[in-house]
Design a protein around this motif. Structure first.
Motif: not given
Length: 266
Positions: A13-31, A192-202
């Motif tokens: 969330h943005r500092s001091g608010t409940t406005e989401a910057v990122l929502k429910q992002v699952d991410f990993s990176i391997r060796p 991998r390329v991750i397209c992000l806009n507050g969540h993972i679009c694709c």
């Protein structure tokens, strides 16, 4: 393989608010993996990086890191006071001193050998980015995190820097997490390329993302072809010089390396 970093259901969330910057992002990176995150300004790319590095509180979810994980970080911006003289060699020993041989090897790896006594403020933009990358490599990281490292470079400089990143991965075996808002060039070597806009679009290979409807919905119908697929073929001797060329639909690079070329152009 066990991920180096894994984020599960990550929300910020943005500092001091409940406005989401990122929502429910699952991410990993391997060796050894190269992952490129793209998205418009304000999409949460830098917030994702800070959360993965443990520098930002989470609203929900969690981040797990491999035990003993070593991370090298190249920030988006680094302000230098031009009134304070500092050589490249001194900069590489902050905050922990490293030996001359370690510093020399890092600069050679990033394509700027022999500049130890140069003043930081007198470097070109491309040279400075390579020094930042050399500093990130000093302690043999398992993961390199680069937050928009080509910001301010011209197109030949961008191509040369991406080529350098591929070389660094081959030489060191480090995984690389690259964040960019520049859709003109995306490394063909990305796993991998991750397209992000507050969540993972694709997400997927560069080829898959470039034709994904979610990508086009975010960047517009004219985005087809703007996600240029950069090819770097290792059929050359390092240290040679070439001219990056703009081909139809994106960049193409001749067989020679552009390490030295970029230094003079940036």
């Amino acid at each position: 393989m066990t991920p180096l970093i894994k984020a599960s259901n990550l929300s910020i969330h943005r500092s001091g608010t409940t406005e989401a910057v990122l929502k429910q992002v699952d991410f990993s990176i391997r060796p050894g993996e190269i992952v490129t995150v793209v998205g418009p300004n304000g999409s949460g790319k830098s917030s994702l990086i800070r959360a993965l590095l443990g520098h930002m509180p989470l609203a929900s979810g969690g981040v797990a890191r491999k035990a003993g994980l070593r991370i090298g970080y190249v920030p988006q911006k680094l302000q230098l006071d031009s009134a304070i003289p500092m050589t490249v060699r001194r900069f590489l020993s902050l905050p922990r001193r490293v030996s001359d041989s370690v510093a020399r090897t890092a600069l050679e790896t990033t394509g700027v050998p022999g500049i130890e006594q140069r003043q930081l403020t007198r470097l070109s933009g491309g040279q400075f980015q390579r020094v930042l990358l050399a500093r990130a490599l000093l302690h043999e990281p398992d993961l390199l995190v680069l937050d928009e490292p080509t910001q301010g470079l011209d197109q030949p400089g961008i191509v040369a820097f991406y080529q350098l990143i591929e070389d660094v991965r081959q030489k060191t075996g480090a995984a690389i997490l690259l964040v960019s808002h520049d859709l003109l060039v995306v490394m063909r070597a990305s796993d991998r390329v991750i397209c992000l806009n507050g969540h993972i679009c694709c997400e997927g290979t560069p080829e898959d993302v470039s034709v994904d409807p979610a990508y086009h919905a975010l960047f517009g119908s004219g985005a087809r072809g703007t996600l240029a697929l950069y090819h770097h073929h290792h059929d050359h001797d390092h240290g040679a010089v070439c001219e990056p060329k703009l081909g139809q639909g994106g960049f193409s690079v001749s067989a020679n390396d552009t390490h030295v070329t970029e230094q003079t152009r940036a």
